[in-house]
Design a protein around this motif. Structure first.
Motif, PDB file in Angstrom:
ATOM      1  N   ALA A 245       0.795  -0.903   0.052  1.00  0.00           N
ATOM      2  CA  ALA A 245      -0.072   0.232  -0.028  1.00  0.00           C
ATOM      3  C   ALA A 245       1.022   0.800   0.171  1.00  0.00           C
ATOM      4  N   THR A 246       0.360   1.660  -0.571  1.00  0.00           N
ATOM      5  CA  THR A 246       1.589   3.501  -0.804  1.00  0.00           C
ATOM      6  C   THR A 246       1.210   4.166  -0.329  1.00  0.00           C
ATOM      7  N   VAL A 247       2.372   5.089   0.091  1.00  0.00           N
ATOM      8  CA  VAL A 247       1.472   6.229   1.028  1.00  0.00           C
ATOM      9  C   VAL A 247       0.766   7.160   0.233  1.00  0.00           C
ATOM     10  N   ASP A 248       0.540   7.461  -1.000  1.00  0.00           N
ATOM     11  CA  ASP A 248      -0.804   7.838  -1.322  1.00  0.00           C
ATOM     12  C   ASP A 248      -1.817   6.903  -1.556  1.00  0.00           C
ATOM     13  N   VAL A 249      -1.849   6.128  -1.539  1.00  0.00           N
ATOM     14  CA  VAL A 249      -3.360   5.506  -1.314  1.00  0.00           C
ATOM     15  C   VAL A 249      -3.511   5.642   0.304  1.00  0.00           C
ATOM     16  N   GLN A 250      -2.663   5.722   1.144  1.00  0.00           N
ATOM     17  CA  GLN A 250      -2.583   5.722   2.742  1.00  0.00           C
ATOM     18  C   GLN A 250      -3.377   7.071   3.138  1.00  0.00           C
ATOM     19  N   LEU A 251      -2.804   7.796   1.839  1.00  0.00           N
ATOM     20  CA  LEU A 251      -2.955   9.693   2.603  1.00  0.00           C
ATOM     21  C   LEU A 251      -4.415   9.850   1.830  1.00  0.00           C
ATOM     22  N   ALA A 252      -5.078   8.727   0.802  1.00  0.00           N
ATOM     23  CA  ALA A 252      -6.451   9.121   0.952  1.00  0.00           C
ATOM     24  C   ALA A 252      -7.377   9.321   1.465  1.00  0.00           C
ATOM     25  N   VAL A 253      -7.147   7.774   2.279  1.00  0.00           N
ATOM     26  CA  VAL A 253      -7.653   7.261   3.433  1.00  0.00           C
ATOM     27  C   VAL A 253      -8.069   8.055   4.520  1.00  0.00           C
ATOM     28  N   LEU A 270      -4.925  13.452  16.717  1.00  0.00           N
ATOM     29  CA  LEU A 270      -4.552  12.733  16.234  1.00  0.00           C
ATOM     30  C   LEU A 270      -4.651  12.541  14.453  1.00  0.00           C
ATOM     31  N   PRO A 271      -5.020  12.594  13.665  1.00  0.00           N
ATOM     32  CA  PRO A 271      -5.416  11.886  12.360  1.00  0.00           C
ATOM     33  C   PRO A 271      -4.851  13.377  11.385  1.00  0.00           C
ATOM     34  N   LYS A 272      -4.510  14.521  12.031  1.00  0.00           N
ATOM     35  CA  LYS A 272      -4.757  15.387  11.619  1.00  0.00           C
ATOM     36  C   LYS A 272      -3.217  15.180  10.814  1.00  0.00           C
ATOM     37  N   LEU A 273      -2.513  15.178  12.428  1.00  0.00           N
ATOM     38  CA  LEU A 273      -0.879  15.373  12.530  1.00  0.00           C
ATOM     39  C   LEU A 273      -0.311  14.318  12.069  1.00  0.00           C
ATOM     40  N   LEU A 274      -1.298  12.961  11.725  1.00  0.00           N
ATOM     41  CA  LEU A 274      -0.765  12.394  10.599  1.00  0.00           C
ATOM     42  C   LEU A 274      -0.916  12.327   9.329  1.00  0.00           C
ATOM     43  N   ARG A 275      -1.950  12.766   9.244  1.00  0.00           N
ATOM     44  CA  ARG A 275      -2.007  13.228   7.692  1.00  0.00           C
ATOM     45  C   ARG A 275      -1.016  14.120   7.142  1.00  0.00           C
ATOM     46  N   THR A 276      -0.589  15.274   7.858  1.00  0.00           N
ATOM     47  CA  THR A 276       0.364  15.787   8.246  1.00  0.00           C
ATOM     48  C   THR A 276       2.288  15.270   7.800  1.00  0.00           C
ATOM     49  N   VAL A 277       2.087  14.464   8.192  1.00  0.00           N
ATOM     50  CA  VAL A 277       3.445  13.724   8.057  1.00  0.00           C
ATOM     51  C   VAL A 277       3.387  13.065   6.685  1.00  0.00           C
ATOM     52  N   MET A 278       1.739  12.744   6.424  1.00  0.00           N
ATOM     53  CA  MET A 278       1.405  11.375   5.076  1.00  0.00           C
ATOM     54  C   MET A 278       2.351  12.192   4.382  1.00  0.00           C
ATOM     55  N   ALA A 279       1.275  13.294   4.092  1.00  0.00           N
ATOM     56  CA  ALA A 279       1.819  14.393   3.019  1.00  0.00           C
ATOM     57  C   ALA A 279       3.041  14.950   2.407  1.00  0.00           C
ATOM     58  N   GLU A 280       4.196  15.317   3.560  1.00  0.00           N
ATOM     59  CA  GLU A 280       5.488  15.502   3.575  1.00  0.00           C
ATOM     60  C   GLU A 280       6.374  14.679   2.836  1.00  0.00           C
ATOM     61  N   THR A 281       5.824  13.023   3.102  1.00  0.00           N
ATOM     62  CA  THR A 281       5.916  11.828   2.861  1.00  0.00           C
ATOM     63  C   THR A 281       6.105  11.971   1.511  1.00  0.00           C
ATOM     64  N   ALA A 282       4.869  12.187   0.783  1.00  0.00           N
ATOM     65  CA  ALA A 282       4.278  12.469  -0.797  1.00  0.00           C
ATOM     66  C   ALA A 282       5.535  13.084  -1.400  1.00  0.00           C
ATOM     67  N   ALA A 283       5.366  14.785  -0.716  1.00  0.00           N
ATOM     68  CA  ALA A 283       5.229  16.011  -1.215  1.00  0.00           C
ATOM     69  C   ALA A 283       7.230  15.471  -1.256  1.00  0.00           C
ATOM     70  N   ALA A 284       8.324  15.084  -0.447  1.00  0.00           N
ATOM     71  CA  ALA A 284       9.623  14.463  -0.496  1.00  0.00           C
ATOM     72  C   ALA A 284      10.235  14.058  -1.944  1.00  0.00           C
ATOM     73  N   GLY A 285       8.383  12.626  -2.562  1.00  0.00           N
ATOM     74  CA  GLY A 285       9.025  11.670  -3.424  1.00  0.00           C
ATOM     75  C   GLY A 285       8.377  10.966  -3.453  1.00  0.00           C
ATOM     76  N   HIS A 286       7.567  10.240  -2.235  1.00  0.00           N
ATOM     77  CA  HIS A 286       7.522   9.135  -1.816  1.00  0.00           C
ATOM     78  C   HIS A 286       6.511   8.498  -1.675  1.00  0.00           C
ATOM     79  N   GLY A 287       5.645   9.300  -2.444  1.00  0.00           N
ATOM     80  CA  GLY A 287       4.131   9.119  -2.712  1.00  0.00           C
ATOM     81  C   GLY A 287       3.506   7.131  -3.157  1.00  0.00           C
ATOM     82  N   GLN A 288       4.248   7.063  -4.126  1.00  0.00           N
ATOM     83  CA  GLN A 288       4.775   5.778  -4.284  1.00  0.00           C
ATOM     84  C   GLN A 288       5.113   4.213  -3.845  1.00  0.00           C
ATOM     85  N   ASP A 289       5.556   4.892  -2.813  1.00  0.00           N
ATOM     86  CA  ASP A 289       7.132   4.216  -1.818  1.00  0.00           C
ATOM     87  C   ASP A 289       5.798   2.870  -0.661  1.00  0.00           C
TER      88      ASP A 289
END
Length: 305
Positions: A245-253, A270-289
């Motif tokens: 499951a990629t970061v992009d998929v989990q960011l949508a969920v 809590l969900p806002k914090l985790l969404r922020t971290v996921m969004a930063e991860t995707a923006a850093a080029g790891h959306g498909q990781d």
């Protein structure tokens, strides 16, 4: 059965416990239960009364306590309190400790643990740092972990005694490693329990009892264990194939989590914090990781914002 002349090969080593808060008292109690002659010391002697009734010896001074044990276990308030109790170089308590082993289970930072081992070396004290991974009621049961790091020879020499407290795990020679594991594992505990409590609040808004939710949550944690083991290898390799499951998929969920929380009046930090971290991860080029790639963002603690 009376012992014959000479040493009794079945005699348990004598142990001293410095500090009788809830945890120190539990440790002394576990040692008594395991048959170890146990001497205790506390700044407030009255706390020793229940242990004395069980067979412990209350020392009148720190030096008397230290001299009574082959192994000295410290469970005091903090490191300054330990150094204050043992006193200065040349003092009777520290002199009595020379040549003995001190296992320090006082809560500490890794930096304090490194300072303590340097202090011990200066004063001729065999030293082992430790961390207690349980609350007082769990002390003395083999299921709980006690973590140790530092001098391997000290650990090996006293491991049979340490087993009376719980399962002793030796982590390595770095003195601060047990303290670093301690705070990192506590962070895991707090994060996990907060996620569970948030879930209980969310389903509880629909009338579901927390005990019902928890039975399903515990089963789910078994699956999460599998994810963690898989991602651990990815973290060490620095490669995060998104084949589950990629970061992009989990960011949508995670947006569904935010919606469900808001719709039921549950705090959404809590969900806002985790969404922020996921969004930063995707923006850093790891959306498909995989989700394991989030560690690349967590490692960069100097981010602005």
């Amino acid at each position: 059965m009376s012992a014959s002349s000479g040493e009794n090969p079945d005699a348990r080593p004598a142990v001293t416990v410095l500090g009788l808060g809830q945890m120190g008292s539990a440790i002394a109690g576990a040692l008594l239960a395991a048959g170890h002659p146990t001497t205790v010391w506390n700044r407030t002697p009255e706390k020793a009364a229940p242990l004395v009734e069980r067979g412990a010896v209350l020392a009148g001074s720190v030096e008397e306590a230290v001299a009574a044990g082959e192994l000295v276990i410290a469970v005091v308030l903090d490191h300054p309190a330990l150094f204050e109790a043992l006193g200065p170089a040349g003092g009777p308590a520290l002199d009595a400790l020379k040549g003995r082993a001190l296992v320090n289970l006082t809560t500490a930072t890794p930096e304090q643990a490194n300072e303590a081992v340097a202090w011990a070396g200066q004063h001729g004290v065999d030293y082992l740092g430790g961390a207690i991974m349980t609350t007082p009621p769990g002390v003395g049961t083999p299921e709980v972990m006690f973590l140790y790091s530092g001098d391997r020879a000290v650990f090996d020499a006293h491991e049979p005694v340490l087993k009376a407290l719980g399962d002793p795990l030796y982590l390595g020679t770095e003195p601060g490693l047990a303290a670093l594991y301690d705070i990192s594992l506590l962070g895991l505990m707090w994060s996990t329990m907060t996620g569970w409590l948030h879930g209980a609040a969310t389903v509880g808004a629909e009338g579901t009892p927390a005990v019902d939710f928890t039975e399903v949550a515990i089963r789910w944690l078994g699956t999460v264990n599998n994810f963690v083991r898989r991602y651990a290898g990815q973290v060490d390799a620095g490669a995060y194939p998104g084949d589950d499951a990629t970061v992009d998929v989990q960011l949508a969920v995670v947006d569904h989590w935010l919606h469900a929380s808001a719709a039921r009046g549950v705090d959404d930090r809590l969900p806002k914090l985790l969404r922020t971290v996921m969004a930063e991860t995707a923006a850093a080029g790891h959306g498909q990781d995989s989700y394991g790639s989030v560690i690349e963002v967590l490692r960069k603690g100097d981010r602005e914002g």
